[in-house]
Design a protein around this motif. Structure first.
Motif, short mmCIF file in Angstrom:
data_model
loop_
_atom_site.label_atom_id
_atom_site.label_comp_id
_atom_site.label_asym_id
_atom_site.label_seq_id
_atom_site.Cartn_x
_atom_site.Cartn_y
_atom_site.Cartn_z
N VAL A 155 7.63 10.70 -0.10
CA VAL A 155 6.62 11.71 -0.39
C VAL A 155 7.23 12.95 -1.05
CG1 VAL A 155 4.92 13.28 0.60
CG2 VAL A 155 5.02 10.90 1.37
N LEU A 156 8.31 13.48 -0.48
CA LEU A 156 8.88 14.71 -1.03
C LEU A 156 9.42 14.52 -2.44
CD1 LEU A 156 10.64 16.30 2.09
CD2 LEU A 156 8.48 16.94 1.02
N PRO A 157 10.19 13.45 -2.74
CA PRO A 157 10.61 13.26 -4.14
C PRO A 157 9.41 13.08 -5.09
CG PRO A 157 11.97 11.95 -2.68
CD PRO A 157 10.85 12.48 -1.85
N ALA A 158 8.37 12.38 -4.61
CA ALA A 158 7.18 12.21 -5.46
C ALA A 158 6.53 13.56 -5.74
CB ALA A 158 6.18 11.26 -4.80
N GLY A 174 15.50 14.17 -2.50
CA GLY A 174 16.25 12.92 -2.42
C GLY A 174 17.31 12.96 -1.33
N CYS A 175 18.00 14.08 -1.24
CA CYS A 175 19.01 14.22 -0.20
C CYS A 175 18.38 14.19 1.19
CB CYS A 175 19.79 15.51 -0.39
SG CYS A 175 20.85 15.50 -1.87
N PHE A 176 17.17 14.77 1.31
CA PHE A 176 16.48 14.72 2.60
C PHE A 176 16.16 13.27 2.97
CE2 PHE A 176 12.46 14.34 4.92
CZ PHE A 176 12.73 15.10 6.05
N GLY A 177 15.70 12.48 1.99
CA GLY A 177 15.38 11.09 2.27
C GLY A 177 16.60 10.30 2.70
N ILE A 178 17.74 10.52 2.02
CA ILE A 178 18.97 9.83 2.40
C ILE A 178 19.44 10.30 3.77
CG2 ILE A 178 21.39 9.52 1.81
CD1 ILE A 178 20.57 9.65 -1.15
N GLY A 179 19.29 11.60 4.05
CA GLY A 179 19.66 12.11 5.37
C GLY A 179 18.80 11.52 6.46
N VAL A 223 0.85 -1.19 0.00
CA VAL A 223 0.00 0.00 0.00
C VAL A 223 0.88 1.24 0.00
CG1 VAL A 223 -1.75 1.32 1.24
CG2 VAL A 223 -1.86 -1.18 1.20
N PRO A 224 0.87 2.04 -1.08
CA PRO A 224 1.69 3.27 -1.12
C PRO A 224 1.02 4.38 -0.32
CG PRO A 224 0.48 3.05 -3.17
CD PRO A 224 0.14 1.83 -2.35
N GLU A 225 1.37 4.44 0.96
CA GLU A 225 0.67 5.36 1.86
C GLU A 225 0.78 6.83 1.43
OE1 GLU A 225 1.19 1.62 3.90
OE2 GLU A 225 2.62 2.92 2.89
N GLY A 226 1.84 7.18 0.78
CA GLY A 226 2.03 8.59 0.41
C GLY A 226 1.35 8.99 -0.88
N LEU A 227 0.72 8.03 -1.59
CA LEU A 227 0.18 8.35 -2.91
C LEU A 227 -0.96 9.37 -2.88
CD1 LEU A 227 0.11 7.99 -5.93
CD2 LEU A 227 -1.27 5.93 -5.61
N PRO A 228 -1.99 9.24 -2.03
CA PRO A 228 -3.08 10.23 -2.07
C PRO A 228 -2.61 11.66 -1.83
CG PRO A 228 -3.78 8.28 -0.88
CD PRO A 228 -2.30 8.14 -1.10
N ALA A 229 -1.72 11.83 -0.82
CA ALA A 229 -1.22 13.18 -0.57
C ALA A 229 -0.42 13.68 -1.76
CB ALA A 229 -0.36 13.19 0.70
N THR A 230 0.39 12.79 -2.33
CA THR A 230 1.18 13.18 -3.49
C THR A 230 0.28 13.54 -4.66
OG1 THR A 230 2.93 11.67 -2.77
CG2 THR A 230 3.00 12.43 -5.06
N LEU A 231 -0.76 12.75 -4.89
CA LEU A 231 -1.70 13.02 -5.98
C LEU A 231 -2.39 14.36 -5.77
CD1 LEU A 231 -3.13 11.95 -8.53
CD2 LEU A 231 -4.79 10.86 -7.03
N SER A 232 -2.89 14.61 -4.56
CA SER A 232 -3.60 15.85 -4.30
C SER A 232 -2.70 17.07 -4.45
CB SER A 232 -4.20 15.83 -2.88
OG SER A 232 -5.24 14.88 -2.79
N ILE A 243 8.98 0.01 6.48
CA ILE A 243 8.24 0.28 5.24
C ILE A 243 7.48 1.60 5.34
CG2 ILE A 243 6.30 -0.50 3.82
CD1 ILE A 243 7.25 -3.37 4.40
N LEU A 244 6.82 1.81 6.48
CA LEU A 244 6.08 3.06 6.65
C LEU A 244 7.02 4.26 6.69
CD1 LEU A 244 3.43 1.86 9.25
CD2 LEU A 244 3.05 2.43 6.86
N ALA A 245 8.20 4.05 7.25
CA ALA A 245 9.18 5.14 7.27
C ALA A 245 9.60 5.51 5.85
CB ALA A 245 10.39 4.73 8.10
N ILE A 246 9.74 4.49 4.99
CA ILE A 246 10.09 4.77 3.60
C ILE A 246 8.93 5.46 2.89
CG2 ILE A 246 10.63 3.71 1.37
CD1 ILE A 246 12.04 1.46 2.92
N ASP A 247 7.73 4.89 3.06
CA ASP A 247 6.56 5.41 2.33
C ASP A 247 6.22 6.84 2.74
OD1 ASP A 247 6.45 2.99 1.10
OD2 ASP A 247 4.68 2.26 2.15
N LEU A 248 6.34 7.13 4.03
CA LEU A 248 5.91 8.43 4.52
C LEU A 248 7.07 9.40 4.73
CD1 LEU A 248 3.21 7.31 7.10
CD2 LEU A 248 2.88 8.05 4.75
#
Length: 946
Positions: free
Chosen positions: A766-769, A882-887, A310-319, A757-762
């Motif tokens: 989200v920001l790169p998407a 992307g840098c934020f996600g790696i950080g 389940v891509p938890e960040g998708l609805p927010a990204t879509l909106s 997984i939730l840490a990755i998804d959320l």
């Protein structure tokens, strides 16, 4: 609701017939009109008006039904993907309850998923609520006050207090407050554009006419229209929702709002994702339970798999991506009332456009003046006297005579409207007949001081225009007060027959047959260009009381004036852009076929010698199969003299053929089609409130060019949605495959936990998407054909890229996980959740997904073009995200507090180097795939063009 007093077809009316049994508004003899409506030439008494007000209600349209705020907000949570997210949250809460001991991190992340749902709903609710309130109330179409006879006295009353039987007084410049039958008419003309779409002023009469469509009755005037010339008295026979305007309002209200293609596809995607997640989770649960694994731990494992899918960040990204499109359109003066409408324009295959006010200025403008055998072009458009007449000296007498023979007035803009150079709200406007207004503007462009001319040659007599003579004459006293002149303007053929001489290059010459032929040929040439042509003439008369016969005979022809409702200057470029994008444009108008074709040719909608021109009468004779056949033909199509019902039928037929239909318009007559279309686009400045109410997008500047810009932005939004779908779902594969691999390899623990997984998804995705959702349109986006309505978000191409990129990521994280496990030399059965090697291994999996997603985000920015061609640094927001996600991943790996939450361990520099190498490998593989596509599968658009 206000009762209609049966003007004609009572079957379509809401509340039956008037007690008098009045059969038809237009056919009642003049002497019977007052009796039929139980009134008199003195109007109603005050007491009777009060009784009728109680009986029929206020003269106003019902306010559009709106859901309460709580219902609007709750609707944001009923979207299928929102439900999927709520289920994911519930799963995470359940995992927290089943864990022994319970992990507070799981609880916090379950709350975070709920927060995402709330954020998504809040964004959608705030956007739609704001846009809905921006749309103006439909009540503004009804004039605020009107003049009424009550007890024989003229009174000014609020228009909402009108009742059937009231006698209203109308003059030039008035808005008609209700549907009325004329009982007095003094050279009255009205503009019915808001109801019929036809911009020409039409004459009215008080005499009965034959039964037929009520809107064509020349002895009736209708709510929402304007009196442009003359004066009249009329008896009200219908008010409020029972008027013709109200009928169109009900027609629009009854039309269901169509779901956009993206709405349908997102709902389908949510169902599939939920079904797949549930099925795989259940299957793995069923596989692991017989192996002797603890029931609760196995259930938690299955829940983790479901969460992974389940891509938890998708609805927010879509909106937010759609909201970015909304803001970009707002910068182009386009108000979007629904987020999903942004994308809908990008899938448009057919635009059904109105003519008046949409393609044209809705302002008559003189384009050519002909005198003495020479044509004099006139520059400038609209009612602002900005422009010039080429070589004006020879035509000043012609334009001066035409201007003096006018009753219209040119009204300058108010002092605070300096930024509005053209006519419109706050700009120059005409009080009276728009044709006469165009003559006044042309005279001003020729350098004629209209006020000085009127003072120099005051009018002493007038013979008004009528539909039989097709002429208007005025008599003026000359400056020396001893001579008088008559000025006459009207239809060229009528006026030419009354002329004996012609002003030819400053000299008066007999009007020979040869010269008559020249004038007639010039008239025909101007008319063939879609111009409305008027002629002007003069003669000396014996005095101020010259008879009409004397005034309108023995005239000297001054010349011809050709005018038109000019196209908006930006329309041609917008039409050309739509053509290149493979979008078909169909003109749907209530105007005359010749006028429609002339405008269509000017703006580029028609380029063929013989376009298909179909009238409303012909549409009535067509069954659905014949209409489908007409719309299937590739010929350029103009639909003229059509009604609101015709427009809706055409839109429905196009949708039946699989087209995605956008409808543009500004009049009340456009509202039903605007609402029924896949996306309705209303004009904001010149459009009626009923049109703005029905549309989901409003062009605040009335610029048709915004349509082409919106198509471009809409296509970009759809492409960006696909980009972040590929980005999000590819790492779902990277999350799922290691879990499956561990299951079938007999490893007792999961390679990645639900919390990770939730840490990755959320946290990391989200920001790169969102940055991908803000990608600008690709250069060739308007050179591609529109996609099919049946094309899915998850097409074979999209699924192929997801599997390709996700497979590479999955391979990389499986390699690093099992390499680290095997390198330790510890048997599978001896591993526990607290084992350092295991924690390092699952940290490698999480970090591997995050790092590979950074390179994946770069790879998916283009479909076929190399990322190095557009520039690795051209989207700084994506790099920062992307840098934020790696950080964040580094913090999870090294900070003790986060290590305790995610059960992670510190990674060595070599580990990061290996993960980076896998990311580079992914980018190289995707660049190779794009290179192969460019070499072997060139893009071919409509008509075989790239």
């Amino acid at each position: 609701m206000t009762q209609l007093l049966t003007p004609g077809d009572s079957s379509r009316r809401p509340e039956g017939r008037h007690p008098s049994g009045w059969p038809s508004a237009q056919t009642v003899p003049l002497v019977d009109v007052f009796a039929a409506l139980d009134t008199s030439p003195r109007g109603l008494t005050v007491a009777e008006a009060v009784l009728r007000r109680d009986r029929y209600g206020a003269n106003e349209l019902p306010r559009a039904g709106r859901r309460g705020l709580w219902r609007q907000l709750a609707a944001q949570f009923t979207d299928l993907f929102a439900i999927v997210l709520l289920v994911a949250s519930a799963i995470t809460f359940l995992a927290y309850e089943l864990q022994q001991p319970r992990d507070a991190g799981t609880f916090r992340l379950a709350v975070a998923i709920l927060a995402v749902v709330v954020l998504n709903a809040s964004i959608g609710f705030a956007q739609e609520y704001s846009a809905e309130r921006t749309a103006q109330s439909l009540q503004a179409m009804v004039p605020h006050t009107c003049r009424v006879l009550r007890d024989g006295e003229r009174r000014e009353l609020p228009a909402r207090e009108l009742v059937p039987g009231d006698v209203v007084v109308l003059e030039a410049g008035d808005a008609v407050p209700a549907d009325c039958r004329l009982v007095e008419a003094h050279e009255v003309s009205v503009n019915n554009a808001a109801l019929t779409g036809e911009s020409d002023a039409v004459g009215r009469t008080r005499e009965p006419v034959a039964a037929g469509p009520l809107l064509e009755a020349r002895n009736c005037v209708f709510m929402g229209t304007d009196v442009v010339a003359g004066s009249a008295k009329a008896v009200v026979f219908a008010t409020g929702a029972a008027t013709e305007f109200g009928r169109i309002f009900r027609l629009a209200a009854a039309a269901p709002r169509q779901k956009t293609p993206l709405q349908l596809q997102v709902a389908s995607m949510a169902r599939r994702v939920a079904g797949v997640a549930l099925a795989i989770g259940a299957a793995l649960f069923a596989v692991r339970v017989p192996t002797g694994q603890p029931f609760v731990e196995t259930f938690v494992f299955a829940l983790g798999v479901m969460v992974a899918l389940v891509p938890e960040g998708l609805p927010a990204t879509l909106s937010v991506s759609l909201a970015i499109g909304v803001r970009r359109m707002a910068r182009r003066h386009a108000l979007v009332k629904q987020l999903l409408a942004v994308e809908a324009l990008g899938s448009t295959t057919v635009v059904c456009t109105d003519k008046t006010g949409t393609l044209t200025q809705a302002e008559m403008t003189v384009a050519h003046v002909w005198a003495g055998g020479t044509s004099h072009p006139v520059s400038g458009v609209g009612y602002a006297p900005v422009g010039e007449v080429t070589d004006a000296a020879p035509v000043r007498e012609l334009l001066g005579a035409a201007a003096l023979c006018c009753n219209a007035r040119l009204v300058p803009p108010p002092a605070d409207a300096g930024r509005c150079p053209r006519s419109g709200r706050g700009g120059w406007r005409v009080l009276g007949d728009t044709t006469e207004g165009a003559l006044l503007v042309a005279a001003a462009k020729a350098g004629i001081d209209l006020a000085a001319e009127e003072a120099r040659a005051p009018r002493v007599a007038e013979y008004p225009f009528d539909s039989i003579r097709k002429l208007m004459s005025t008599v003026h006293r000359a400056a020396d007060a001893d001579t008088y002149r008559a000025y006459v303007k009207g239809a060229p053929q009528e006026l030419l027959a009354r002329c004996t001489d012609i002003d030819w290059k400053g000299r008066r010459r007999p009007l020979t047959d040869e010269l008559r032929a020249d004038v007639t040929e010039t008239n025909d040439q101007l008319a063939a260009q879609g111009l409305r042509v008027l002629a002007a003439a003069w003669r000396p008369v014996t005095g101020p009381r010259a008879t009409q016969d004397e005034t309108e005979s023995g005239l000297t022809l001054l010349g011809l004036v050709g005018m038109l409702d000019p196209p908006r200057p930006e329309v041609s470029g917008a039409v050309d852009a739509c053509r290149r994008a493979g979008v078909r444009i169909v003109m749907v108008t209530g105007d005359h076929p010749l006028t429609a074709e002339a405008v269509a040719r000017r703006v580029g909608i028609v380029r063929q010698a013989a376009p298909a021109i179909v009238t409303g009468a012909r549409l009535d004779r067509m069954d659905d199969d014949a209409l489908d056949g007409l719309l299937a033909e590739p010929a350029e199509l103009l639909l003229c003299r059509v009604s609101p019902e015709h427009k809706m039928r055409v839109v429905t037929a196009l949708q039946r053929r699989g087209e995605v239909v956008a409808v543009t318009g500004d009049g009340a007559n456009d509202a039903p089609a605007l609402k029924h279309a896949d996306i309705g686009v209303a004009m904001g400045a010149s459009g009626t409130d009923v049109a703005r109410e029905a549309a989901v997008m409003v062009l605040l500047d009335d610029s048709f060019a915004s349509i082409a810009a919106a198509v471009r932005l809409g296509r970009s939004v759809y492409q960006n949605i696909r980009k972040f779908l590929i980005y999000l779902f590819s790492h779902n594969i990277a999350e799922l495959v290691p879990i499956l691999a561990a299951t079938f390899a007999g490893f007792p623990l999961v390679p990645i936990t639900a919390v990770q997984i939730l840490a990755i998804d959320l946290g990391s995705d989200v920001l790169p998407a969102l940055a991908l959702g803000a990608e600008p349109p690709e250069p060739d986006v308007m050179e591609r054909p529109p996609r099919s309505r049946r094309e899915r978000l998850f097409s074979l191409t999209v699924m192929g890229r997801i599997l390709f990129l996700g497979g590479i990521q999955a391979l990389g994280v499986c390699v690093v996980f099992f390499w680290h496990i095997h390198a330790s030399g510890i048997p599978y059965s001896d591993f526990t959740e607290d084992d350092t090697v295991y924690r390092e291994a699952i940290t490698l999996v999480q970090a591997g997904i995050v790092v590979s997603q950074f390179f994946n985000a770069l790879a998916v920015r283009t479909d076929r073009q190399s990322i190095f061609r557009i520039g690795l640094l051209s989207n700084p927001w994506l790099l920062a995200a992307g840098c934020f996600g790696i950080g964040l991943m580094a913090a999870i790996s090294y900070l003790p507090a986060l290590q305790a939450v995610f059960h992670t361990a510190p990674l060595a520099a070599a580990d990061w180097a290996v993960l980076g190498a896998f990311g580079v490998l992914l980018l190289a593989a995707e660049e190779t795939r794009k290179w192969w596509l460019r070499c072997h599968r060139p893009v071919v658009g409509k008509g075989g063009k790239r």
